[in-house]
Write a protein that holds these residues in place. Structure first.
Motif, PDB file in Angstrom:
ATOM      1  N   PHE A  22       0.796  -1.227   0.000  1.00 20.91           N
ATOM      2  CA  PHE A  22       0.000   0.000   0.000  1.00 20.91           C
ATOM      3  C   PHE A  22       0.829   1.279   0.000  1.00 20.91           C
ATOM      4  CE2 PHE A  22      -2.521  -3.242   2.237  1.00 20.91           C
ATOM      5  CZ  PHE A  22      -3.591  -3.302   1.373  1.00 20.91           C
ATOM      6  N   GLY A  23       2.150   1.186  -0.051  1.00 20.32           N
ATOM      7  CA  GLY A  23       3.013   2.359  -0.013  1.00 20.32           C
ATOM      8  C   GLY A  23       2.982   3.162  -1.303  1.00 20.32           C
ATOM      9  N   ARG A  24       3.775   4.224  -1.327  1.00 19.12           N
ATOM     10  CA  ARG A  24       3.789   5.134  -2.477  1.00 19.12           C
ATOM     11  C   ARG A  24       4.195   4.421  -3.766  1.00 19.12           C
ATOM     12  NH1 ARG A  24       7.899   9.840  -3.744  1.00 19.12           N
ATOM     13  NH2 ARG A  24       8.954   7.992  -4.425  1.00 19.12           N
ATOM     14  N   ASP A  25       5.144   3.516  -3.683  1.00 21.93           N
ATOM     15  CA  ASP A  25       5.574   2.751  -4.847  1.00 21.93           C
ATOM     16  C   ASP A  25       5.068   1.312  -4.783  1.00 21.93           C
ATOM     17  OD1 ASP A  25       7.019   4.931  -5.847  1.00 21.93           O
ATOM     18  OD2 ASP A  25       8.719   4.459  -4.547  1.00 21.93           O
ATOM     19  N   GLY A  26       3.987   1.091  -4.061  1.00 27.24           N
ATOM     20  CA  GLY A  26       3.483  -0.259  -3.843  1.00 27.24           C
ATOM     21  C   GLY A  26       2.658  -0.791  -4.998  1.00 27.24           C
ATOM     22  N   ILE A  27       2.174  -1.981  -4.796  1.00 21.99           N
ATOM     23  CA  ILE A  27       1.420  -2.692  -5.827  1.00 21.99           C
ATOM     24  C   ILE A  27       0.115  -1.970  -6.156  1.00 21.99           C
ATOM     25  CG2 ILE A  27       0.230  -4.862  -6.311  1.00 21.99           C
ATOM     26  CD1 ILE A  27       2.365  -6.218  -4.532  1.00 21.99           C
ATOM     27  N   VAL A  28      -0.587  -1.476  -5.151  1.00 21.85           N
ATOM     28  CA  VAL A  28      -1.869  -0.805  -5.377  1.00 21.85           C
ATOM     29  C   VAL A  28      -1.679   0.488  -6.162  1.00 21.85           C
ATOM     30  CG1 VAL A  28      -3.836   0.287  -4.224  1.00 21.85           C
ATOM     31  CG2 VAL A  28      -2.925  -1.853  -3.335  1.00 21.85           C
ATOM     32  N   ALA A  29      -0.719   1.311  -5.765  1.00 19.47           N
ATOM     33  CA  ALA A  29      -0.462   2.571  -6.472  1.00 19.47           C
ATOM     34  C   ALA A  29       0.032   2.309  -7.888  1.00 19.47           C
ATOM     35  CB  ALA A  29       0.563   3.409  -5.709  1.00 19.47           C
ATOM     36  N   ASP A  30       0.847   1.278  -8.060  1.00 14.60           N
ATOM     37  CA  ASP A  30       1.348   0.930  -9.390  1.00 14.60           C
ATOM     38  C   ASP A  30       0.201   0.517 -10.311  1.00 14.60           C
ATOM     39  OD1 ASP A  30       3.572   0.557 -11.179  1.00 14.60           O
ATOM     40  OD2 ASP A  30       3.234  -1.608 -10.966  1.00 14.60           O
ATOM     41  N   GLY A  31      -0.742  -0.225  -9.783  1.00 17.90           N
ATOM     42  CA  GLY A  31      -1.913  -0.617 -10.579  1.00 17.90           C
ATOM     43  C   GLY A  31      -2.739   0.588 -11.003  1.00 17.90           C
ATOM     44  N   LEU A  33      -1.610   3.674 -11.428  1.00 23.53           N
ATOM     45  CA  LEU A  33      -0.837   4.392 -12.443  1.00 23.53           C
ATOM     46  C   LEU A  33      -0.878   3.672 -13.785  1.00 23.53           C
ATOM     47  CD1 LEU A  33       2.267   5.515 -10.370  1.00 23.53           C
ATOM     48  CD2 LEU A  33       0.438   6.957 -11.250  1.00 23.53           C
ATOM     49  N   PHE A  34      -0.844   2.352 -13.763  1.00 23.17           N
ATOM     50  CA  PHE A  34      -0.926   1.587 -15.008  1.00 23.17           C
ATOM     51  C   PHE A  34      -2.267   1.815 -15.691  1.00 23.17           C
ATOM     52  CE2 PHE A  34      -1.959  -2.245 -17.420  1.00 23.17           C
ATOM     53  CZ  PHE A  34      -0.881  -2.272 -18.286  1.00 23.17           C
ATOM     54  N   GLU A  35      -3.335   1.867 -14.914  1.00 21.73           N
ATOM     55  CA  GLU A  35      -4.674   2.109 -15.483  1.00 21.73           C
ATOM     56  C   GLU A  35      -4.751   3.502 -16.102  1.00 21.73           C
ATOM     57  OE1 GLU A  35      -8.287   1.323 -16.859  1.00 21.73           O
ATOM     58  OE2 GLU A  35      -6.980  -0.116 -15.890  1.00 21.73           O
ATOM     59  N   GLN A  36      -4.167   4.492 -15.448  1.00 25.65           N
ATOM     60  CA  GLN A  36      -4.128   5.845 -16.022  1.00 25.65           C
ATOM     61  C   GLN A  36      -3.327   5.866 -17.311  1.00 25.65           C
ATOM     62  OE1 GLN A  36      -2.888   9.007 -13.465  1.00 25.65           O
ATOM     63  NE2 GLN A  36      -4.370   8.513 -11.877  1.00 25.65           N
ATOM     64  N   LYS A  37      -2.215   5.152 -17.331  1.00 27.25           N
ATOM     65  CA  LYS A  37      -1.380   5.094 -18.535  1.00 27.25           C
ATOM     66  C   LYS A  37      -2.155   4.457 -19.680  1.00 27.25           C
ATOM     67  CE  LYS A  37       2.862   3.093 -20.334  1.00 27.25           C
ATOM     68  NZ  LYS A  37       3.954   2.173 -20.067  1.00 27.25           N
ATOM     69  N   ARG A  38      -2.905   3.402 -19.392  1.00 25.50           N
ATOM     70  CA  ARG A  38      -3.697   2.736 -20.426  1.00 25.50           C
ATOM     71  C   ARG A  38      -4.743   3.679 -20.994  1.00 25.50           C
ATOM     72  NH1 ARG A  38      -8.220   1.193 -21.304  1.00 25.50           N
ATOM     73  NH2 ARG A  38      -9.031   1.554 -19.243  1.00 25.50           N
ATOM     74  N   THR A 107      -4.592  11.862 -11.962  1.00 25.22           N
ATOM     75  CA  THR A 107      -4.902  11.936 -10.535  1.00 25.22           C
ATOM     76  C   THR A 107      -3.793  11.253  -9.741  1.00 25.22           C
ATOM     77  OG1 THR A 107      -6.181   9.891 -10.642  1.00 25.22           O
ATOM     78  CG2 THR A 107      -7.392  11.962 -10.914  1.00 25.22           C
ATOM     79  N   GLU A 108      -3.548  11.767  -8.584  1.00 26.88           N
ATOM     80  CA  GLU A 108      -2.544  11.187  -7.683  1.00 26.88           C
ATOM     81  C   GLU A 108      -3.082   9.848  -7.184  1.00 26.88           C
ATOM     82  OE1 GLU A 108       1.115  11.332  -5.708  1.00 26.88           O
ATOM     83  OE2 GLU A 108       0.297  12.750  -7.147  1.00 26.88           O
ATOM     84  N   PRO A 109      -2.303   8.783  -7.289  1.00 32.52           N
ATOM     85  CA  PRO A 109      -2.800   7.487  -6.817  1.00 32.52           C
ATOM     86  C   PRO A 109      -2.929   7.466  -5.295  1.00 32.52           C
ATOM     87  CG  PRO A 109      -0.503   7.312  -7.462  1.00 32.52           C
ATOM     88  CD  PRO A 109      -0.963   8.696  -7.844  1.00 32.52           C
TER      89      PRO A 109
END
Length: 161
Positions: A22-31, A33-38, A107-109
């Motif tokens: 759940f951290g800033r560079d964690g799995i949830v935030a990465d997901g 960001l990936f959705e925003q990139k898509r 948006t900020e994750p």
């Protein structure tokens, strides 16, 4: 020493687990960001298709006299000697609307702040350390009671003899 080592290990494990999940560079935030990139990539491809279509239309309007004449008729111009018949109420079927859509905002994750991850690790350290410390005290009390019980048994048997 063993108690402290186990408590440090447990606190570090929980900190790493919370931070990586759940951290800033964690799995949830990465997901997120990936959705925003898509979404941004899909939008960029759509805008690129519109741009290519408009570039082709621009090139044709610039060079091809037949396309220029057709476009001029579409907006109401006629060549010399031509007659234009307009029928009210009919809508042209060739109207193209190049809608580039709404603006996509980045948006900020969502993530758990680093201080909270560290606090969780320290909290687990203190809980595990306290538990192990109380278990050690409990074992010492049980050993002391059994020693007193044996001592009182030995004293009572010595008094009887």
């Amino acid at each position: 020493m063993f108690r402290t080592l186990i408590a440090i290990l447990a606190g570090t494990f929980v900190y790493a687990l919370v931070s990586l999940t759940f951290g800033r560079d964690g799995i949830v935030a990465d997901g997120q960001l990936f959705e925003q990139k898509r979404a941004l990539s899909a939008r960029a491809e759509e805008i690129q298709r519109i741009t290519n279509s408009l570039e082709l239309e621009y090139a044709a309007l610039k060079k091809d006299p037949d396309v220029i004449a057709a476009f001029a008729r579409k907006i109401g111009y006629v060549a010399q000697g031509e007659k234009l018949l307009k029928i009210n109420g009919l809508v042209s079927s060739e109207v193209e609307n190049f809608d580039t859509g709404a603006v996509l905002k980045i948006t900020e994750p969502f993530y758990i702040p680093e201080w909270f991850c560290k606090f969780t690790g320290f909290l687990v350290f203190f809980v595990v350390y306290s538990y192990l410390y109380l278990e050690d005290i409990k074992q010492k009390v049980v050993a002391l009671r059994s020693l007193r019980h044996r001592h009182s048994k030995d004293s009572s048997s010595a008094v009887r003899s």
